[in-house]
Scaffold this motif. Structure first.
Motif, PDB file in Angstrom:
ATOM      1  N   LYS A 188       0.827  -1.221   0.000  1.00  0.00           N
ATOM      2  CA  LYS A 188       0.000   0.000   0.000  1.00  0.00           C
ATOM      3  C   LYS A 188       0.859   1.268   0.000  1.00  0.00           C
ATOM      4  N   SER A 189       1.812   1.333   0.930  1.00  0.00           N
ATOM      5  CA  SER A 189       2.635   2.550   1.021  1.00  0.00           C
ATOM      6  C   SER A 189       3.523   2.695  -0.208  1.00  0.00           C
ATOM      7  N   THR A 190       4.018   1.554  -0.709  1.00  0.00           N
ATOM      8  CA  THR A 190       4.835   1.577  -1.927  1.00  0.00           C
ATOM      9  C   THR A 190       4.026   2.178  -3.077  1.00  0.00           C
ATOM     10  N   ALA A 235      -3.328  10.241   1.291  1.00  0.00           N
ATOM     11  CA  ALA A 235      -3.103  10.160   2.726  1.00  0.00           C
ATOM     12  C   ALA A 235      -2.815   8.702   3.109  1.00  0.00           C
ATOM     13  N   ASP A 236      -1.651   8.466   3.695  1.00  0.00           N
ATOM     14  CA  ASP A 236      -1.251   7.110   4.090  1.00  0.00           C
ATOM     15  C   ASP A 236      -1.509   6.926   5.588  1.00  0.00           C
ATOM     16  N   GLU A 237      -2.576   6.223   5.910  1.00  0.00           N
ATOM     17  CA  GLU A 237      -3.020   6.000   7.291  1.00  0.00           C
ATOM     18  C   GLU A 237      -3.087   7.297   8.102  1.00  0.00           C
ATOM     19  N   PRO A 238      -3.872   8.270   7.616  1.00  0.00           N
ATOM     20  CA  PRO A 238      -3.915   9.579   8.283  1.00  0.00           C
ATOM     21  C   PRO A 238      -4.495   9.524   9.693  1.00  0.00           C
TER      22      PRO A 238
HETATM   23 MG   LIG Z   1       2.192   1.258   4.836  1.00  0.00          MG
END
Ligand SMILES: [Mg+2]
Ligand SMILES: Nc1ncnc2c1ncn2[C@@H]1O[C@H](COP(=O)(O)OP(=O)(O)OP(=O)(O)O)[C@@H](O)[C@H]1O
Length: 235
Positions: A47-49, A168-171
């Protein structure tokens, strides 16, 4: 409807010595203007990638990424940074605020890089600070603000350049339930105002604020569902 994000066969590998770790294995995805998408999936699924590639913070190893009509997949870092500054507002789980700057100064920072005059910067930053309901705290530094307030500052900073895409990554990853709901209301308002929002979350409750849920597993899209009614999901 025009795609703001068009991904075709996006791959990303990391090399650990000679060993290749394939993290994204061929992602095809189209996101249209003004969509509100939640990206879910187990830890390590990529996901973050993927978000870092969407946000032009990283380049794919293969495949094509067309952002707002521009092929960014093979762009050099300098040009990528330009695109990022113009098109993208990124919100991180850890807020990533500068501790010595006030909320207002943190929000105005992207405008310094964009070459906007001091007076205009302050006006523009104050306008978005108002949007996230932090007028009264604008002269406080991050350590004088709560987690939820820090995330509002980070959201205001993401909005100040008027980007076409908010990522937004896990805001809400560092926030309690009540504060998470407040933050999700702000993302809802941003989307309602015409912006495109893509966010990563582990929580179904948070993902349900979005209109479409894309699930990753082992570097591939496992499912992609658009919400048709409240609580009702279909392929
Ligand atoms: Mg991640
Ligand atoms: N810079 C890197 N070098 C090597 N491997 C990496 C690098 N960044 C990520 N990885 C690996 O890629 C895989 C996917 O990582 P990623 O951070 O995209 O997962 P994620 O879905 O965001 O997970 P989480 O839900 O825990 O945040 C993991 O196996 C991770 O260890």
């Amino acid at each position: 409807m025009s795609s703001i994000i068009h991904l075709e066969g996006i791959r990303k590998s990391y090399f650990m010595g000679k060993q290749e770790l394939q993290v994204l294995k061929g992602i095809d995805l189209d996101i249209h203007k003004n969509e509100y998408v939640a990206l879910m999936g187990p830890s390590g699924s990529g996901k973050s990638t993927l978000m870092n590639i969407l946000g032009c913070l990283d380049s794919p190893s293969g495949g094509q990424y067309v952002l707002n009509g521009q092929d960014v997949s093979k762009m050099a870092d300098d040009n990528l940074a330009d695109v990022r500054n113009k098109e993208i507002g990124f919100v991180f789980q850890q807020f990533n605020l500068l501790p010595r700057l006030t909320a207002l100064e943190n929000v105005a920072l992207p405008l310094v890089y964009a070459g906007v005059s001091r007076k205009e910067r302050t006006e523009m930053a104050m306008e978005v600070i108002k949007k996230v309901g932090l007028e009264e705290r604008s002269h406080h530094k991050p350590n004088e603000l709560s987690g939820g307030q820090c995330q509002r500052v980070a959201i205001a900073r993401a909005l100040v350049n008027n980007p076409s895409l908010i990522l937004a990554d896990e805001p809400t990853g560092n926030l309690d339930t009540k504060t998470s709901i407040e933050i999700m209301q702000i993302f809802g308002e941003i989307q309602a105002a015409g912006n495109t929002v893509v966010l990563v979350t582990h929580e179904e409750d948070i993902a349900n604020h979005a209109h479409r849920i894309v699930r990753l597993r082992d570097g591939l899209i496992e499912s992609d569902k658009v919400k048709v009614g409240i609580g009702e999901l279909t392929s």
